[in-house]
Motif scaffolding. Structure first.
Motif, PDB file in Angstrom:
ATOM      1  N   ARG A  53      31.914  27.072  55.970  1.00 26.58           N
ATOM      2  CA  ARG A  53      31.324  27.528  54.725  1.00 26.58           C
ATOM      3  C   ARG A  53      32.240  28.543  54.032  1.00 26.58           C
ATOM      4  O   ARG A  53      32.780  29.423  54.686  1.00 26.58           O
ATOM      5  N   PRO A  54      32.421  28.421  52.728  1.00 28.50           N
ATOM      6  CA  PRO A  54      33.270  29.385  52.021  1.00 28.50           C
ATOM      7  C   PRO A  54      32.721  30.795  52.168  1.00 28.50           C
ATOM      8  O   PRO A  54      31.514  31.014  52.212  1.00 28.50           O
ATOM      9  N   ARG A  55      33.625  31.761  52.274  1.00 27.00           N
ATOM     10  CA  ARG A  55      33.186  33.141  52.372  1.00 27.00           C
ATOM     11  C   ARG A  55      32.461  33.534  51.086  1.00 27.00           C
ATOM     12  O   ARG A  55      32.876  33.149  49.986  1.00 27.00           O
ATOM     13  N   PRO A  56      31.406  34.341  51.181  1.00 34.45           N
ATOM     14  CA  PRO A  56      30.671  34.739  49.975  1.00 34.45           C
ATOM     15  C   PRO A  56      31.550  35.380  48.917  1.00 34.45           C
ATOM     16  O   PRO A  56      31.414  35.105  47.737  1.00 34.45           O
ATOM     17  N   LEU A  57      32.486  36.249  49.340  1.00 29.91           N
ATOM     18  CA  LEU A  57      33.356  36.907  48.370  1.00 29.91           C
ATOM     19  C   LEU A  57      34.280  35.904  47.704  1.00 29.91           C
ATOM     20  O   LEU A  57      34.544  35.988  46.500  1.00 29.91           O
ATOM     21  N   ALA A  58      34.766  34.949  48.482  1.00 28.72           N
ATOM     22  CA  ALA A  58      35.637  33.930  47.908  1.00 28.72           C
ATOM     23  C   ALA A  58      34.866  33.074  46.913  1.00 28.72           C
ATOM     24  O   ALA A  58      35.395  32.672  45.872  1.00 28.72           O
ATOM     25  N   THR A  59      33.609  32.795  47.223  1.00 30.52           N
ATOM     26  CA  THR A  59      32.773  32.026  46.312  1.00 30.52           C
ATOM     27  C   THR A  59      32.554  32.792  45.020  1.00 30.52           C
ATOM     28  O   THR A  59      32.606  32.228  43.919  1.00 30.52           O
ATOM     29  N   LEU A  60      32.312  34.091  45.135  1.00 29.09           N
ATOM     30  CA  LEU A  60      32.128  34.918  43.948  1.00 29.09           C
ATOM     31  C   LEU A  60      33.411  34.974  43.122  1.00 29.09           C
ATOM     32  O   LEU A  60      33.380  34.961  41.888  1.00 29.09           O
ATOM     33  N   ALA A  61      34.556  35.006  43.798  1.00 27.66           N
ATOM     34  CA  ALA A  61      35.835  35.054  43.089  1.00 27.66           C
ATOM     35  C   ALA A  61      36.057  33.793  42.265  1.00 27.66           C
ATOM     36  O   ALA A  61      36.747  33.827  41.239  1.00 27.66           O
ATOM     37  N   MET A  62      35.464  32.683  42.684  1.00 26.01           N
ATOM     38  CA  MET A  62      35.618  31.427  41.954  1.00 26.01           C
ATOM     39  C   MET A  62      34.934  31.464  40.595  1.00 26.01           C
ATOM     40  O   MET A  62      35.201  30.626  39.743  1.00 26.01           O
ATOM     41  N   THR A  63      34.059  32.438  40.376  1.00 28.18           N
ATOM     42  CA  THR A  63      33.370  32.542  39.083  1.00 28.18           C
ATOM     43  C   THR A  63      34.212  33.268  38.044  1.00 28.18           C
ATOM     44  O   THR A  63      33.833  33.319  36.874  1.00 28.18           O
ATOM     45  N   LEU A  64      35.351  33.825  38.452  1.00 31.51           N
ATOM     46  CA  LEU A  64      36.191  34.574  37.528  1.00 31.51           C
ATOM     47  C   LEU A  64      36.986  33.628  36.630  1.00 31.51           C
ATOM     48  O   LEU A  64      37.376  32.531  37.044  1.00 31.51           O
ATOM     49  N   THR A  65      37.237  34.074  35.416  1.00 31.77           N
ATOM     50  CA  THR A  65      38.096  33.308  34.521  1.00 31.77           C
ATOM     51  C   THR A  65      39.553  33.471  34.963  1.00 31.77           C
ATOM     52  O   THR A  65      39.882  34.341  35.787  1.00 31.77           O
ATOM     53  N   THR A  66      40.420  32.623  34.414  1.00 31.09           N
ATOM     54  CA  THR A  66      41.846  32.708  34.760  1.00 31.09           C
ATOM     55  C   THR A  66      42.408  34.080  34.421  1.00 31.09           C
ATOM     56  O   THR A  66      43.149  34.679  35.218  1.00 31.09           O
ATOM     57  N   ARG A  67      42.075  34.608  33.234  1.00 38.12           N
ATOM     58  CA  ARG A  67      42.576  35.922  32.829  1.00 38.12           C
ATOM     59  C   ARG A  67      42.046  37.020  33.739  1.00 38.12           C
ATOM     60  O   ARG A  67      42.775  37.944  34.125  1.00 38.12           O
ATOM     61  N   GLU A  68      40.758  36.929  34.118  1.00 36.42           N
ATOM     62  CA  GLU A  68      40.180  37.939  35.009  1.00 36.42           C
ATOM     63  C   GLU A  68      40.860  37.925  36.367  1.00 36.42           C
ATOM     64  O   GLU A  68      41.120  38.983  36.952  1.00 36.42           O
ATOM     65  N   ARG A  69      41.182  36.739  36.866  1.00 37.43           N
ATOM     66  CA  ARG A  69      41.878  36.639  38.155  1.00 37.43           C
ATOM     67  C   ARG A  69      43.272  37.256  38.052  1.00 37.43           C
ATOM     68  O   ARG A  69      43.730  37.942  38.971  1.00 37.43           O
ATOM     69  N   GLU A  70      43.953  36.990  36.940  1.00 31.84           N
ATOM     70  CA  GLU A  70      45.292  37.559  36.749  1.00 31.84           C
ATOM     71  C   GLU A  70      45.244  39.086  36.786  1.00 31.84           C
ATOM     72  O   GLU A  70      46.046  39.736  37.473  1.00 31.84           O
ATOM     73  N   ILE A  71      44.291  39.643  36.049  1.00 29.46           N
ATOM     74  CA  ILE A  71      44.190  41.102  35.969  1.00 29.46           C
ATOM     75  C   ILE A  71      43.756  41.689  37.305  1.00 29.46           C
ATOM     76  O   ILE A  71      44.253  42.745  37.729  1.00 29.46           O
ATOM     77  N   LEU A  72      42.868  41.011  37.988  1.00 29.42           N
ATOM     78  CA  LEU A  72      42.443  41.488  39.305  1.00 29.42           C
ATOM     79  C   LEU A  72      43.617  41.496  40.279  1.00 29.42           C
ATOM     80  O   LEU A  72      43.808  42.460  41.031  1.00 29.42           O
ATOM     81  N   LEU A  73      44.417  40.435  40.284  1.00 33.25           N
ATOM     82  CA  LEU A  73      45.563  40.364  41.189  1.00 33.25           C
ATOM     83  C   LEU A  73      46.605  41.432  40.865  1.00 33.25           C
ATOM     84  O   LEU A  73      47.153  42.069  41.776  1.00 33.25           O
ATOM     85  N   LEU A  74      46.870  41.630  39.597  1.00 36.82           N
ATOM     86  CA  LEU A  74      47.847  42.651  39.219  1.00 36.82           C
ATOM     87  C   LEU A  74      47.339  44.049  39.547  1.00 36.82           C
ATOM     88  O   LEU A  74      48.115  44.928  39.955  1.00 36.82           O
ATOM     89  N   THR A  75      46.044  44.251  39.408  1.00 36.50           N
ATOM     90  CA  THR A  75      45.449  45.533  39.798  1.00 36.50           C
ATOM     91  C   THR A  75      45.610  45.753  41.297  1.00 36.50           C
ATOM     92  O   THR A  75      45.953  46.852  41.752  1.00 36.50           O
TER      93      THR A  75
END
Length: 221
Positions: free
Chosen positions: A147-169
């Motif tokens: 089963r996918p980890r809950p946090l990983a599942t939540l991360a899948m709801t992020l937009t591409t731009r949000e993921r970029e900014i989160l990773l750079l942060t």
């Protein structure tokens, strides 16, 4: 007072054997034997047993369907159900449990296990036979690892731009550095970070970084 038990199975040899076995218990009283689901429901209404012992093979409906009927809308007034001789299948186990069975025993259950299960459900408790519990535990461990980890599942709801900014942060870049790298305004970065905090329900930048690592985003990029 004796525990009033109803036995249900379409096979006469099985019901005869169970009746003989359970009648030997001094605190058990067999109040009826049913070979069909309809007959079982009639006996439940007329005899008011303290427990129903059923196999999966009945005329007119399965033991699972009988359990579902008994443990449905009238669960508080209907007796608890012990389902026995369940085939060694995780799918069958989960189907019977979802139907509302109070105890579940496999086809290799001993006399002692059956007696113990009846007494347990009559007291309002639940019981799984040892082999059933082992198979369900193995099934749970297997599917839990898949089963996918809950946090990983939540991360899948992020937009591409949000993921970029989160990773750079998470990589330690400041708001100004992120804006420069993505060719967007500082105010836009701050807006995305605010939305990230709201979406991920974190309080500050440190928790954003922690989320990125726990969700596996940093390791996978």
């Amino acid at each position: 007072m004796a525990l009033r038990v109803l036995i249900c199975d379409e096979r006469p040899l099985v019901t005869a054997g169970l009746q003989r076995l359970l009648s030997a218990e001094p605190d058990f009283e067999i109040v009826g034997v049913a070979d069909s689901g309809v007959h079982a429901l009639m006996l439940v209404r007329s005899e008011r047993p303290d427990a129903v012992v059923t196999g999966l093979r009945l005329r007119g409906m399965s033991g699972t369907d009988l359990t579902r009927r008994l443990r449905g809308d009238n669960e508080q007034t209907n007796p608890p159900v012990v389902v026995y001789a369940v085939e060694d299948s995780e799918e069958t186990h989960t189907e019977v449990l979802r139907a509302g069975a109070n105890a579940l025993l496999s086809d290799d259950a001993s006399r002692e296990e059956l007696v113990l299960a009846i007494r347990a459900v009559a007291r309002g408790q639940a019981m799984l036979g040892p082999s059933v519990a082992r198979r369900l535990l193995e099934w749970f461990r297997k599917h839990e690892s898949e089963r996918p980890r809950p946090l990983a599942t939540l991360a899948m709801t992020l937009t591409t731009r949000e993921r970029e900014i989160l990773l750079l942060t998470a990589q330690g870049l400041s708001v100004e550095q992120i804006a420069s790298k993505l060719y967007i305004g500082v105010a836009t970065v701050r807006t995305h970070i605010y939305r990230l905090r709201c979406k991920l329900q974190v309080r500050d930048r440190a928790q954003l970084v922690s989320f990125a690592y726990q969700a596996g985003l940093v390791n996978s990029n």
